[in-house]
Design an enzyme around this catalytic site. Structure first.
Site, PDB file in Angstrom:
ATOM      1  N   LYS A  53       6.364 111.239  62.854  1.00 13.53           N
ATOM      2  CA  LYS A  53       6.365 110.793  64.255  1.00 13.53           C
ATOM      3  C   LYS A  53       5.502 111.722  65.098  1.00 13.53           C
ATOM      4  O   LYS A  53       4.724 111.272  65.943  1.00 13.53           O
ATOM      5  CB  LYS A  53       7.809 110.749  64.786  1.00 13.53           C
ATOM      6  N   GLN A  97      17.046 111.972  66.063  1.00  8.22           N
ATOM      7  CA  GLN A  97      16.896 111.523  64.674  1.00  8.22           C
ATOM      8  C   GLN A  97      18.265 111.357  64.018  1.00  8.22           C
ATOM      9  O   GLN A  97      19.113 112.243  64.110  1.00  8.22           O
ATOM     10  CB  GLN A  97      16.036 112.537  63.902  1.00  8.22           C
ATOM     11  N   ASP A 120      14.093 104.441  70.836  1.00  3.96           N
ATOM     12  CA  ASP A 120      14.622 103.810  69.615  1.00  3.96           C
ATOM     13  C   ASP A 120      15.190 102.418  69.921  1.00  3.96           C
ATOM     14  O   ASP A 120      15.392 101.611  69.012  1.00  3.96           O
ATOM     15  CB  ASP A 120      15.763 104.657  69.041  1.00  3.96           C
TER      16      ASP A 120
HETATM   17  N1  GUN Z   1      16.722 107.521  60.961  1.00  2.06           N
HETATM   18  C1  GUN Z   1      16.191 106.570  60.157  1.00  2.06           C
HETATM   19  N2  GUN Z   1      15.525 105.663  60.890  1.00  2.06           N
HETATM   20  C2  GUN Z   1      15.622 106.063  62.169  1.00  2.06           C
HETATM   21  C3  GUN Z   1      15.117 105.547  63.399  1.00  2.06           C
HETATM   22  O1  GUN Z   1      14.450 104.514  63.464  1.00  2.06           O
HETATM   23  N3  GUN Z   1      15.432 106.256  64.505  1.00  2.06           N
HETATM   24  C4  GUN Z   1      16.197 107.375  64.463  1.00  2.06           C
HETATM   25  N4  GUN Z   1      16.458 107.980  65.611  1.00  2.06           N
HETATM   26  N5  GUN Z   1      16.670 107.875  63.360  1.00  2.06           N
HETATM   27  C5  GUN Z   1      16.384 107.219  62.212  1.00  2.06           C
END
Ligand code: GUN
Length: 288
Positions: A53, A97, A120
């Protein structure tokens, strides 16, 4: 033989567009959009996701900060950190996350994120707005990535029978709402569904989001179906694979997404779009 939908190439196009938008934003408002990611603990998969990211943001000209908290962080400390970032003027998007360490209530943490920074699209306010996706600021990254892949490939869901296998909060449920808004006839299947194969065989668009390697076999697929594989699994010898038995289903489908190189790269690309949307919304709301 199915045509492969190249998620890497489509994601690259989305990221290039995000970079143009970020440059235009900076020119107009004199600052860059910014995403702040909170990572609690040292889960290796989460570390990889967070690094991806950050790289994607940097490449697109979006500022990115990662807040690393130790694995033994308690909920109160994490909530205080979220509150601090909610109030931080330079942060447009906040992402915590997942998964969080045991003992921390994920729902409570997500609910503490200011909805206007929730890139998200996990906050209940933003989830609620998915009843009318066209009016929403944010779309959840993976479902939005699936819709973008269909659009890019020229596949219009209107009037088509779409079957989603998997009812998760992150993929199955929100994707059902997006496909419905795109005028598909949507069925969501799950572990209690009776005669699953009879339903999947009706699908003109079949989405697999179960989290089980090779779960969708050729006998479950309609001739000429568009098959979208959201699964990320490991084979016993450690290779990445999806929920679809690719080798057999490829022979029957019209289009298919590979794993890796399918839906996966789209998720990060759509996160950039959401971060830009957050930055624009902040400017329009007068908070800069
Ligand atoms: N963990 C796995 N996929 C995601 C996601 O799309 N967002 C977040 N915040 N954590 C994750």
């Amino acid at each position: 033989m199915a045509e492969r939908i190249d998620g890497k190439a489509i994601a690259a196009a989305v990221r290039a567009r995000a970079a143009e938008d970020a440059a235009a934003f900076e020119k107009e408002y004199g600052r860059r959009p910014k995403l702040t990611v909170i990572l609690v603990g040292e889960d290796p998969a989460s570390q990889v996701y967070v690094r991806n990211k950050r790289r994607a943001c940097e490449e697109a000209g979006i500022l990115s900060e990662t807040v690393l908290l130790p694995a033994d962080t308690d909920e109160k400390t994490l909530l205080a950190e979220v509150a601090r970032l909610n109030a931080e003027e330079s942060t447009d998007g906040i992402l915590v996350q997942l998964p969080l360490p045991a003992g921390i209530d994920e729902k409570r943490v997500i609910a503490a994120i200011a909805p206007e920074t929730d890139v998200d699209c996990f906050h209940p306010v933003n989830v609620g707005k998915l009843f009318h996706p066209r009016e929403a600021t944010f779309l959840p990254c993976t479902p939005a990535g699936v819709m973008e892949m269909l659009r890019f490939t020229g596949i219009d869901p209107r009037g088509k029978r779409a079957v989603i296998v998997g009812r998760s909060d992150i993929v199955g449920k929100p994707l059902a709402l997006l496909l419905l808004a795109a005028d598909a006839t949507v069925t969501v299947c799950h572990s209690k569904t009776r005669d699953l194969a009879a339903l999947t065989r009706e699908a003109e668009i079949l989405v697999a989001a179960v989290g089980r390697a090779g779960f969708i076999t050729a006998d479950m697929v309609r001739e000429g179906a568009v098959v979208i594989d959201v699964g990320i699994n490991r084979t016993p010898d450690g290779k990445l694979c999806g929920d679809v038995d690719f080798a057999s289903v490829e022979k029957k489908a019209s289009y298919i997404t590979p794993v890796p190189g399918g839906v996966g790269p789209m998720t990060v690309a759509m996160l950039l779009c959401n971060t830009l949307a957050a930055a624009r919304a902040r400017v329009f709301s007068g908070k800069q």
